[in-house]
Design a protein around this motif. Structure first.
Motif, PDB file in Angstrom:
ATOM      1  N   ARG A  64       0.655   3.923  -2.929  1.00 20.98           N
ATOM      2  CA  ARG A  64      -0.005   5.167  -2.542  1.00 20.98           C
ATOM      3  C   ARG A  64       0.980   6.073  -1.796  1.00 20.98           C
ATOM      4  NH1 ARG A  64      -5.608   4.841  -1.363  1.00 20.98           N
ATOM      5  NH2 ARG A  64      -5.360   6.937  -0.506  1.00 20.98           N
ATOM      6  N   ILE A  76       0.837  -1.196   0.000  1.00 21.47           N
ATOM      7  CA  ILE A  76       0.000   0.000   0.000  1.00 21.47           C
ATOM      8  C   ILE A  76       0.876   1.250   0.000  1.00 21.47           C
ATOM      9  CG2 ILE A  76      -1.626   1.367   1.360  1.00 21.47           C
ATOM     10  CD1 ILE A  76      -2.963  -1.262   2.197  1.00 21.47           C
ATOM     11  N   ASP A 131       0.705   9.007  -1.074  1.00 23.01           N
ATOM     12  CA  ASP A 131      -0.029   9.924  -0.198  1.00 23.01           C
ATOM     13  C   ASP A 131      -0.353   9.295   1.147  1.00 23.01           C
ATOM     14  OD1 ASP A 131      -1.821   8.225  -1.833  1.00 23.01           O
ATOM     15  OD2 ASP A 131      -3.436   9.205  -0.717  1.00 23.01           O
ATOM     16  N   VAL A 132      -0.346   7.983   1.232  1.00 31.60           N
ATOM     17  CA  VAL A 132      -0.699   7.283   2.467  1.00 31.60           C
ATOM     18  C   VAL A 132       0.471   7.327   3.443  1.00 31.60           C
ATOM     19  CG1 VAL A 132      -1.183   5.016   3.482  1.00 31.60           C
ATOM     20  CG2 VAL A 132      -2.459   5.779   1.470  1.00 31.60           C
ATOM     21  N   ARG A 182     -10.249   5.020   1.267  1.00 29.14           N
ATOM     22  CA  ARG A 182      -9.661   5.066   2.605  1.00 29.14           C
ATOM     23  C   ARG A 182      -9.777   3.730   3.321  1.00 29.14           C
ATOM     24  NH1 ARG A 182     -12.797   9.674   5.389  1.00 29.14           N
ATOM     25  NH2 ARG A 182     -11.877   8.694   7.229  1.00 29.14           N
ATOM     26  N   ALA A 185      -3.611  -3.607  -2.556  1.00 28.10           N
ATOM     27  CA  ALA A 185      -3.339  -2.203  -2.872  1.00 28.10           C
ATOM     28  C   ALA A 185      -4.077  -1.768  -4.127  1.00 28.10           C
ATOM     29  CB  ALA A 185      -1.835  -1.994  -3.039  1.00 28.10           C
ATOM     30  N   ASN A 234      -7.986   4.535  -4.580  1.00 26.85           N
ATOM     31  CA  ASN A 234      -7.888   5.805  -3.861  1.00 26.85           C
ATOM     32  C   ASN A 234      -8.812   5.863  -2.653  1.00 26.85           C
ATOM     33  OD1 ASN A 234      -5.928   7.001  -5.566  1.00 26.85           O
ATOM     34  ND2 ASN A 234      -7.511   7.445  -7.085  1.00 26.85           N
TER      35      ASN A 234
END
Length: 257
Positions: free
Chosen positions: A98, A94, A100-101, A163, A156, A161
């Motif tokens: 991502r 993940i 951004d995570v 949550r 993943a 995108n």
């Protein structure tokens, strides 16, 4: 908040304890689940609860128990005798997919599990987490634990995108911009699943839900801090007008650290 490696370990230990305090990792689930946080100064590494402790329970985790891993899932730091969590690939994949995570949480919430086995799509049933389930969440259609790179990348990919992702018959994983968001999202997901279960039992699989029009009434409105009767006091407020759930439980579980 300081974000040195030692501070990250401290906060990750608290997050794991909070999951237990919230009832998401107790009883038969006491040692099942893990929270992680990407190290801000080293984004290709993350800190996570591991395995191999003398007492392996989320409620007992301490900063020195935390394990450091790279984005391939290899352990690169941690106490002697410990290993990564078994599903480290869920976290590492993940994080790779991502950027951004910043935080990942995985636990086995009972209501999420039972609703996934019933193959019932979670729908909005209360305010808490209402946007989270406004549209159907992705589902990983396997009960097996996620061990391999292929399995981790599939989780993943399905997460996309979103949550949160539901793991059928297994639990859920949530992500966020920090530990507070990923843990709170998991709590809200389980709250929605619990309310869905109540409705399912009371009225059957075709039970009512909160309609989109009512959800729009909650979201398309003037922010509370901009209302005339709040503007002056809000400007003097110590913290934003948000819930205190995370702060309360973080304080509660950290008093012996």
């Amino acid at each position: 908040m300081s974000t040195t490696l030692e501070d990250v370990k401290y906060q990750v230990a608290i997050a794991n304890r909070v999951l237990a305090e919230l009832g998401l990792a107790t009883g038969a689930l006491a040692s099942l689940g893990h929270a992680s946080w990407r190290v801000p100064s080293q984004p290709d590494t993350f800190v996570v609860k591991g395995r191999g402790y003398e007492i392996d329970a989320l409620a007992t985790m301490r900063p020195e128990d935390m394990v450091v891993c790279n984005l391939e899932g290899y352990k690169i730091g941690g106490p002697p005798g410990s290993t990564q969590c078994r599903e480290v690939k869920m976290h590492s994949c993940i994080y790779k997919a991502r950027p951004d995570v910043q935080s990942v949480v995985h636990v086995h919430p009972r209501y999420v599990v039972v609703m996934s086995v019933l193959q019932a799509t979670l729908v909005p049933m209360c305010q808490e987490g209402i946007q989270l389930v406004r549209t159907p969440l992705p589902v990983y259609p396997h009960v097996k634990t996620v061990w391999s790179d292929e399995e981790g990348m599939e989780v993943a990919r399905l997460l996309g995108n979103n949550r949160a992702i539901i793991l059928q018959g297994h639990g859920a994983s949530t992500v966020g911009d920090g530990l507070e968001q990923s843990v709170t999202t998991m709590l809200q997901l389980e709250e929605q699943a619990k309310m869905n279960w109540y409705a399912y039992c009371a009225a059957g699989p075709d039970h009512a839900r909160i309609p989109d029009a009512m959800i729009d009434e909650m979201t398309n409105r003037t922010p509370v801090r901009q209302l005339p009767h709040f503007q002056e006091s809000a400007a003097q407020e110590r913290q934003a007008l948000e819930g205190g759930v995370w702060a309360y439980y973080a304080w509660k579980v950290s008093r012996d650290l």
